[in-house]
Design a protein around this motif. Structure first.
Motif, PDB file in Angstrom:
ATOM      1  N   ASN A   8       0.777  -1.235  -0.193  1.00  0.00           N
ATOM      2  CA  ASN A   8       0.079  -0.143  -0.037  1.00  0.00           C
ATOM      3  C   ASN A   8       0.792   1.388  -0.040  1.00  0.00           C
ATOM      4  O   ASN A   8       0.390   2.242   0.224  1.00  0.00           O
ATOM      5  CB  ASN A   8      -1.053  -0.133   1.224  1.00  0.00           C
ATOM      6  CG  ASN A   8      -1.971  -1.120   1.123  1.00  0.00           C
ATOM      7  OD1 ASN A   8      -2.635  -1.255   0.142  1.00  0.00           O
ATOM      8  ND2 ASN A   8      -2.341  -1.794   2.225  1.00  0.00           N
ATOM      9  N   ASN A  27      -2.464   7.575  -7.576  1.00  0.00           N
ATOM     10  CA  ASN A  27      -3.226   7.468  -6.320  1.00  0.00           C
ATOM     11  C   ASN A  27      -3.771   8.770  -5.737  1.00  0.00           C
ATOM     12  O   ASN A  27      -3.478   9.165  -4.803  1.00  0.00           O
ATOM     13  CB  ASN A  27      -1.931   6.807  -5.300  1.00  0.00           C
ATOM     14  CG  ASN A  27      -1.267   5.736  -5.677  1.00  0.00           C
ATOM     15  OD1 ASN A  27      -2.079   4.746  -5.627  1.00  0.00           O
ATOM     16  ND2 ASN A  27      -0.266   5.903  -6.313  1.00  0.00           N
ATOM     17  N   ASN A  29      -5.690  11.296  -4.181  1.00  0.00           N
ATOM     18  CA  ASN A  29      -6.330  11.568  -2.749  1.00  0.00           C
ATOM     19  C   ASN A  29      -6.244  10.488  -1.884  1.00  0.00           C
ATOM     20  O   ASN A  29      -6.617  10.073  -0.701  1.00  0.00           O
ATOM     21  CB  ASN A  29      -7.701  11.811  -2.864  1.00  0.00           C
ATOM     22  CG  ASN A  29      -8.405  13.006  -3.759  1.00  0.00           C
ATOM     23  OD1 ASN A  29      -7.769  14.032  -3.505  1.00  0.00           O
ATOM     24  ND2 ASN A  29      -9.042  12.621  -4.305  1.00  0.00           N
ATOM     25  N   GLU A  30      -4.900   9.732  -1.948  1.00  0.00           N
ATOM     26  CA  GLU A  30      -4.591   8.323  -1.387  1.00  0.00           C
ATOM     27  C   GLU A  30      -3.146   8.564  -0.624  1.00  0.00           C
ATOM     28  O   GLU A  30      -2.664   7.997   0.419  1.00  0.00           O
ATOM     29  CB  GLU A  30      -4.597   7.249  -2.203  1.00  0.00           C
ATOM     30  CG  GLU A  30      -5.859   6.827  -2.722  1.00  0.00           C
ATOM     31  CD  GLU A  30      -6.693   6.435  -1.596  1.00  0.00           C
ATOM     32  OE1 GLU A  30      -6.267   5.769  -0.618  1.00  0.00           O
ATOM     33  OE2 GLU A  30      -7.902   6.671  -1.652  1.00  0.00           O
ATOM     34  N   ILE A  31      -2.386   9.721  -1.038  1.00  0.00           N
ATOM     35  CA  ILE A  31      -1.106  10.036  -0.416  1.00  0.00           C
ATOM     36  C   ILE A  31      -1.068  11.029   0.662  1.00  0.00           C
ATOM     37  O   ILE A  31      -1.642  11.892   0.492  1.00  0.00           O
ATOM     38  CB  ILE A  31      -0.090  10.292  -1.561  1.00  0.00           C
ATOM     39  CG1 ILE A  31       0.035   9.329  -2.559  1.00  0.00           C
ATOM     40  CG2 ILE A  31       1.382  10.572  -0.876  1.00  0.00           C
ATOM     41  CD1 ILE A  31       0.943   9.507  -4.013  1.00  0.00           C
ATOM     42  N   THR A  63      -2.759  18.932  -4.066  1.00  0.00           N
ATOM     43  CA  THR A  63      -3.313  17.584  -4.720  1.00  0.00           C
ATOM     44  C   THR A  63      -4.695  17.985  -5.684  1.00  0.00           C
ATOM     45  O   THR A  63      -5.188  17.038  -6.135  1.00  0.00           O
ATOM     46  CB  THR A  63      -3.906  16.589  -3.842  1.00  0.00           C
ATOM     47  OG1 THR A  63      -4.510  16.973  -2.803  1.00  0.00           O
ATOM     48  CG2 THR A  63      -2.206  16.213  -3.005  1.00  0.00           C
TER      49      THR A  63
END
Length: 66
Positions: A8, A27, A29-31, A63
């Motif tokens: 992940n 990715n 909005n995931e970092i 982002t």
């Protein structure tokens, strides 16, 4: 570290802004953070290219385009 955790974690190449940008695009909005050594010492002395930290900071704080 558990293998599930590593799976992940998006990994980008040090001093390669193209891979940093690609990880943010892949990715959205995931970092939550960019974690790096300020100067890579495990491969000798590898200094960041001029502007590398500045651009990484922009990715980390903006982002909206991803």
């Amino acid at each position: 570290m558990p293998k599930a955790s590593i799976a992940n974690v998006p990994i980008a190449t040090f001093n390669d802004l193209e891979t940093v940008e690609r990880r943010f695009r892949e990715n959205p909005n995931e970092i939550a953070a960019i974690i790096l050594e300020p100067i890579m010492m495990n491969v000798g002395l590898c200094m960041p290219q001029k502007g590398f930290w500045r651009v990484c900071g922009r990715f980390a704080t903006s982002t909206a385009r991803y």
